[in-house]
Design a protein around this motif. Structure first.
Motif, PDB file in Angstrom:
ATOM      1  N   ALA A 123       0.847  -1.190   0.000  1.00  0.00           N
ATOM      2  CA  ALA A 123       0.000   0.000   0.000  1.00  0.00           C
ATOM      3  C   ALA A 123       0.881   1.238   0.000  1.00  0.00           C
ATOM      4  CB  ALA A 123      -0.904   0.011   1.231  1.00  0.00           C
ATOM      5  N   ALA A 124       0.240   2.370  -0.242  1.00  0.00           N
ATOM      6  CA  ALA A 124       0.907   3.668  -0.122  1.00  0.00           C
ATOM      7  C   ALA A 124       0.111   4.514   0.851  1.00  0.00           C
ATOM      8  CB  ALA A 124       0.982   4.364  -1.474  1.00  0.00           C
ATOM      9  N   LEU A 125       0.817   5.243   1.694  1.00  0.00           N
ATOM     10  CA  LEU A 125       0.212   6.229   2.581  1.00  0.00           C
ATOM     11  C   LEU A 125       0.642   7.584   2.041  1.00  0.00           C
ATOM     12  CD1 LEU A 125      -1.523   6.544   5.149  1.00  0.00           C
ATOM     13  CD2 LEU A 125       0.622   6.853   6.391  1.00  0.00           C
ATOM     14  N   VAL A 126      -0.277   8.252   1.376  1.00  0.00           N
ATOM     15  CA  VAL A 126       0.004   9.522   0.702  1.00  0.00           C
ATOM     16  C   VAL A 126      -0.409  10.646   1.642  1.00  0.00           C
ATOM     17  CG1 VAL A 126      -0.469  10.912  -1.351  1.00  0.00           C
ATOM     18  CG2 VAL A 126      -0.435   8.405  -1.517  1.00  0.00           C
ATOM     19  N   THR A 127       0.556  11.487   2.020  1.00  0.00           N
ATOM     20  CA  THR A 127       0.268  12.510   3.024  1.00  0.00           C
ATOM     21  C   THR A 127       0.518  13.931   2.545  1.00  0.00           C
ATOM     22  OG1 THR A 127       2.501  12.330   3.943  1.00  0.00           O
ATOM     23  CG2 THR A 127       0.797  10.916   4.905  1.00  0.00           C
ATOM     24  N   SER A 128       1.228  14.094   1.457  1.00  0.00           N
ATOM     25  CA  SER A 128       1.474  15.426   0.922  1.00  0.00           C
ATOM     26  C   SER A 128       0.181  15.943   0.296  1.00  0.00           C
ATOM     27  CB  SER A 128       2.578  15.347  -0.136  1.00  0.00           C
ATOM     28  OG  SER A 128       2.513  16.443  -1.014  1.00  0.00           O
ATOM     29  N   PRO A 146      -3.944  16.667  10.424  1.00  0.00           N
ATOM     30  CA  PRO A 146      -3.366  15.842   9.355  1.00  0.00           C
ATOM     31  C   PRO A 146      -4.405  15.024   8.606  1.00  0.00           C
ATOM     32  CG  PRO A 146      -2.898  14.896  11.503  1.00  0.00           C
ATOM     33  CD  PRO A 146      -3.558  16.212  11.759  1.00  0.00           C
ATOM     34  N   ALA A 147      -4.065  14.736   7.358  1.00  0.00           N
ATOM     35  CA  ALA A 147      -4.898  13.893   6.512  1.00  0.00           C
ATOM     36  C   ALA A 147      -3.980  12.994   5.698  1.00  0.00           C
ATOM     37  CB  ALA A 147      -5.768  14.738   5.591  1.00  0.00           C
ATOM     38  N   ALA A 148      -4.518  11.885   5.249  1.00  0.00           N
ATOM     39  CA  ALA A 148      -3.748  10.957   4.426  1.00  0.00           C
ATOM     40  C   ALA A 148      -4.681  10.214   3.491  1.00  0.00           C
ATOM     41  CB  ALA A 148      -2.988   9.969   5.307  1.00  0.00           C
ATOM     42  N   LEU A 149      -4.103   9.703   2.446  1.00  0.00           N
ATOM     43  CA  LEU A 149      -4.796   8.842   1.502  1.00  0.00           C
ATOM     44  C   LEU A 149      -4.109   7.489   1.586  1.00  0.00           C
ATOM     45  CD1 LEU A 149      -7.005   9.078  -0.697  1.00  0.00           C
ATOM     46  CD2 LEU A 149      -5.166   9.507  -2.326  1.00  0.00           C
ATOM     47  N   LEU A 150      -4.859   6.467   1.967  1.00  0.00           N
ATOM     48  CA  LEU A 150      -4.326   5.113   2.053  1.00  0.00           C
ATOM     49  C   LEU A 150      -4.743   4.381   0.786  1.00  0.00           C
ATOM     50  CD1 LEU A 150      -2.891   2.931   3.750  1.00  0.00           C
ATOM     51  CD2 LEU A 150      -5.121   2.390   4.755  1.00  0.00           C
ATOM     52  N   VAL A 151      -3.742   3.954  -0.002  1.00  0.00           N
ATOM     53  CA  VAL A 151      -4.007   3.320  -1.282  1.00  0.00           C
ATOM     54  C   VAL A 151      -3.458   1.894  -1.264  1.00  0.00           C
ATOM     55  CG1 VAL A 151      -3.749   3.475  -3.791  1.00  0.00           C
ATOM     56  CG2 VAL A 151      -3.767   5.573  -2.408  1.00  0.00           C
ATOM     57  N   PRO A 152      -4.320   0.908  -0.995  1.00  0.00           N
ATOM     58  CA  PRO A 152      -3.857  -0.480  -1.035  1.00  0.00           C
ATOM     59  C   PRO A 152      -3.648  -0.924  -2.476  1.00  0.00           C
ATOM     60  CG  PRO A 152      -6.132  -0.355  -0.242  1.00  0.00           C
ATOM     61  CD  PRO A 152      -5.704   1.026  -0.585  1.00  0.00           C
ATOM     62  N   GLN A 172      -8.642   5.061   0.546  1.00  0.00           N
ATOM     63  CA  GLN A 172      -9.382   5.556   1.697  1.00  0.00           C
ATOM     64  C   GLN A 172      -8.816   6.904   2.114  1.00  0.00           C
ATOM     65  OE1 GLN A 172      -9.267   2.801   5.003  1.00  0.00           O
ATOM     66  NE2 GLN A 172      -9.033   1.080   3.598  1.00  0.00           N
ATOM     67  N   PHE A 173      -9.688   7.805   2.503  1.00  0.00           N
ATOM     68  CA  PHE A 173      -9.250   9.081   3.061  1.00  0.00           C
ATOM     69  C   PHE A 173      -9.267   8.968   4.574  1.00  0.00           C
ATOM     70  CE2 PHE A 173     -10.332  13.255   4.860  1.00  0.00           C
ATOM     71  CZ  PHE A 173      -9.277  14.017   4.373  1.00  0.00           C
ATOM     72  N   LEU A 174      -8.197   9.413   5.198  1.00  0.00           N
ATOM     73  CA  LEU A 174      -8.097   9.467   6.647  1.00  0.00           C
ATOM     74  C   LEU A 174      -7.852  10.928   6.998  1.00  0.00           C
ATOM     75  CD1 LEU A 174      -5.364   6.665   7.026  1.00  0.00           C
ATOM     76  CD2 LEU A 174      -7.821   6.337   6.810  1.00  0.00           C
ATOM     77  N   GLY A 175      -8.751  11.531   7.740  1.00  0.00           N
ATOM     78  CA  GLY A 175      -8.525  12.939   8.037  1.00  0.00           C
ATOM     79  C   GLY A 175      -9.609  13.574   8.861  1.00  0.00           C
ATOM     80  N   PRO A 176      -9.539  14.899   8.980  1.00  0.00           N
ATOM     81  CA  PRO A 176     -10.471  15.628   9.830  1.00  0.00           C
ATOM     82  C   PRO A 176     -11.891  15.638   9.257  1.00  0.00           C
ATOM     83  CG  PRO A 176      -9.039  17.158   8.673  1.00  0.00           C
ATOM     84  CD  PRO A 176      -8.548  15.780   8.357  1.00  0.00           C
ATOM     85  N   LEU A 177     -12.857  15.552  10.146  1.00  0.00           N
ATOM     86  CA  LEU A 177     -14.266  15.553   9.771  1.00  0.00           C
ATOM     87  C   LEU A 177     -14.627  16.787   8.948  1.00  0.00           C
ATOM     88  CD1 LEU A 177     -17.084  14.258  10.007  1.00  0.00           C
ATOM     89  CD2 LEU A 177     -17.375  15.525  12.143  1.00  0.00           C
ATOM     90  N   MET A 204      -2.573  10.622  14.880  1.00  0.00           N
ATOM     91  CA  MET A 204      -1.607   9.605  14.451  1.00  0.00           C
ATOM     92  C   MET A 204      -1.984   8.224  14.996  1.00  0.00           C
ATOM     93  SD  MET A 204       0.474  11.106  12.461  1.00  0.00           S
ATOM     94  CE  MET A 204      -0.759  12.287  11.983  1.00  0.00           C
ATOM     95  N   GLU A 205      -2.510   8.188  16.214  1.00  0.00           N
ATOM     96  CA  GLU A 205      -2.980   6.920  16.786  1.00  0.00           C
ATOM     97  C   GLU A 205      -4.193   6.412  16.022  1.00  0.00           C
ATOM     98  OE1 GLU A 205      -3.544   7.137  21.032  1.00  0.00           O
ATOM     99  OE2 GLU A 205      -1.715   8.332  21.261  1.00  0.00           O
TER     100      GLU A 205
END
Length: 130
Positions: A29-34, A52-58, A64-69, A98-99
């Motif tokens: 996977a890639a964890l894209v954070t930029s 922070p936000a990230a894009l998790l690309v399996p 998947q987007f991981l980030g603030p509501l 981060m957790e």
């Protein structure tokens, strides 16, 4: 001011190229954070702040987007490519973002996976998180 529009097919091709790179490097996977990289892959512009936000690309699944509501409505308006969204209410919250990201990666079945990133400092890069 002239606006340039890219087709959703172009963005899909960008994900395909990323997955090809993951395969070549034997990553799961890639964890894209930029913010720039997230925009390049999805058309969604996220200004990296203390939230922070990230894009998790399996390699074999949906991004998947991981980030603030507070970004959810903006995300849905800017791209149809991200269907799974995981959010936290705000920072600082009960649990550090981060957790939460680590929990979400584990819940996605990637806890022991080889994950590449576009930013060695991770989603924390600009705010000093580790």
């Amino acid at each position: 001011m002239q606006k340039i529009y890219l087709s959703w097919g172009e963005y899909e091709q960008r994900f395909d190229r990323l997955r090809g790179y993951l395969e070549e490097k034997k990553l799961d996977a890639a964890l894209v954070t930029s913010g720039t990289s997230i925009f390049y892959l999805t058309g969604f512009n996220h200004l990296v702040t203390e939230r922070p936000a990230a894009l998790l690309v399996p390699i074999g699944g949906e991004p998947q987007f991981l980030g603030p509501l507070l970004e959810v409505d903006h995300l849905k308006l800017k791209t149809p490519l991200i269907k799974e969204v995981r959010t936290y209410l705000d920072y600082p919250g009960v649990k550090h973002p981060m957790e939460l990201f680590a929990d979400w990666i584990n819940e996605s079945g990637l806890g022991k996976a080889k994950i590449g990133t576009d930013n060695l400092a991770g989603a924390a890069g600009t705010s000093g998180y580790t």
